[in-house]
Design an enzyme around this catalytic site. Structure first.
Site, PDB file in Angstrom:
ATOM      1  N   VAL A  94     -31.885  21.492   6.819  1.00  0.00           N
ATOM      2  CA  VAL A  94     -31.046  22.357   5.978  1.00  0.00           C
ATOM      3  C   VAL A  94     -29.871  21.567   5.390  1.00  0.00           C
ATOM      4  O   VAL A  94     -29.578  21.665   4.201  1.00  0.00           O
ATOM      5  CB  VAL A  94     -30.566  23.589   6.771  1.00  0.00           C
ATOM      6  CG1 VAL A  94     -29.648  24.445   5.928  1.00  0.00           C
ATOM      7  CG2 VAL A  94     -31.751  24.411   7.241  1.00  0.00           C
ATOM      8  N   CYS A  95     -29.226  20.757   6.237  1.00  0.00           N
ATOM      9  CA  CYS A  95     -28.066  19.984   5.783  1.00  0.00           C
ATOM     10  C   CYS A  95     -28.420  19.069   4.636  1.00  0.00           C
ATOM     11  O   CYS A  95     -27.617  18.808   3.748  1.00  0.00           O
ATOM     12  CB  CYS A  95     -27.516  19.109   6.904  1.00  0.00           C
ATOM     13  SG  CYS A  95     -27.236  19.991   8.415  1.00  0.00           S
TER      14      CYS A  95
END
Lengths: 203, 191
Positions: A94-95
């Site tokens: 996600v990051c």
């Protein structure tokens, strides 16, 4: 016949280095879009107790920036609103997308007189390598590596395994916290929510 | 004799390396699943007209009024997609200015894991001329053999009953619009 085979063998031997080089080049090319991202699986959505809330004065910090300088929250006081985007770790699914998303909406930040500081507990070399493949970033990327996760700890968003939460904190020009969101670590916060909060900032 | 065999084996091994760029080769989309997926209709009149859609709130890819559909699975957040956007625009222009291909294929983007707002940000930022549709809940992931790596391109042709047949899948960025254009041309035109 033997002569022919001998010739074939010789020419093959001569070609072998070329074939090896070509094969390696092609593999390197494939490697380029092969994911370098590590998938940690599904994690406990949040794993900390925030120590800051809306209305508080944001704890100041001074962290090393990937460009080699320092980034201090106090420097923006009286000048710009600041969005602090804490992410758990470099090279995670996600990051690796969240900041590239922010990278194409600089004007949405500017329209609300805001800047962005991305913070993770990774060290500078890791952050350098990771953000390098995102293209040129317009915002600060700061390392909360040492003392490990100190800033995240001050904000009460350091998880028990030593990474930060996926948290968004908006600090206005007077240094007051206007928004705190500790998001589920496994999913990306919606861009429109951030924009909505930016629009609420005092003009 | 043994040396010769070893050389031959070595060459076969080296050649094999050419054709195995990891899982990209094995990536598949379920054609039936793709045919059944329902997407929210684009808001704009131009987009609806381009896709040949009615005023219904939802549509399936098979309802698009062309022989084939080129689908780009992307995400606003994906840096590779952002970098590839100008190439994608170039590809769209090539299709639209080709008299053989323009009537045969429609280009559509599916923003996987993106909200309508996020898809619109991507559309505006990179001046994408073809419709981009949000797939907020990662539905397209459910019909994929592997985790979708964005961007991924799929060329599908319509069969009877608005069912789709997948002609080509490309995992990863296009990089070279001409090369990709030629490969779709070969599949759709010169038959």
């Amino acid at each position: 016949m033997t002569e022919f085979l001998h010739y074939l063998r010789k020419s093959m031997l001569r070609l072998t280095p070329l074939v090896i080089v070509l094969a390696l080049a092609v593999n390197a090319f494939a490697e380029d879009f092969k994911s370098s991202v590590y998938n940690p699986g599904s994690l406990k959505p949040t794993d900390s107790s925030p120590l800051v809330k809306v209305g508080d004065i944001a704890p100041d910090f001074s962290l090393q920036d990937i460009t080699g300088g320092k980034v201090s929250l106090a420097n923006f006081r009286g000048k710009q609103n600041v969005v602090l985007s804490f992410v758990p770790a470099a090279w995670t699914p996600v990051c690796s997308q969240q900041w590239p998303g922010y990278n194409i909406v600089k004007e949405l930040f500017e329209a609300n007189d805001a800047t962005l500081i991305g913070i993770s507990v990774d060290n500078i070399p890791t952050l350098h390598a990771w953000t390098h493949q995102m293209g040129d970033l317009w915002f600060h990327v700061a390392s909360d590596f040492w003392p490990h996760g100190e800033v995240a700890r001050k904000y009460g968003i350091l998880r028990s395994d030593g990474v930060a939460e996926r948290a968004t904190i908006i600090v206005d020009k007077t240094g007051v916290i206007r928004y705190v969101e500790v998001h589920d670590i496994n999913t990306i916060p919606r861009l429109e929510n951030l924009v909505k909060e930016l629009k609420k900032l005092p003009k | 004799m043994r040396t010769r065999l070893l050389i031959v084996l070595a060459i076969i091994f080296q050649l094999a390396m050419f054709v195995s760029p990891g899982e990209a080769q094995d990536f598949k989309l379920d054609a039936k699943g793709l045919s059944q997926m329902r997407f929210p209709s684009p808001e704009g009149v131009a987009a609806k007209k381009y896709l040949g859609l009615s005023d219904a709130p939802e549509f399936t890819l098979g309802q698009i009024g062309s022989e084939a559909v080129l689908v780009m699975i992307f995400s606003m957040y994906c840096p590779v997609c952002q970098k590839d956007a100008p190439v994608v625009n170039q590809l769209y222009q090539m299709i639209e200015s080709d008299p053989n291909l323009r009537s045969k294929v429609r280009f559509i983007g599916i923003g996987t894991g993106n909200t309508p707002y996020e898809v619109e940000v991507f559309q505006k930022k990179f001046s994408i001329k073809f419709p981009l549709i949000p797939d907020d809940d990662f539905s397209i992931q459910k019909i994929s053999s592997h985790d979708i790596r964005t961007p991924t391109f799929a060329l599908a042709r319509k069969k009877a009953g608005n069912q789709l047949e997948i002609l080509k899948i490309k995992v990863g960025e296009i990089r070279e619009a001409r090369e990709f254009f030629d490969s779709i041309s070969r599949l759709l035109v010169s038959r």
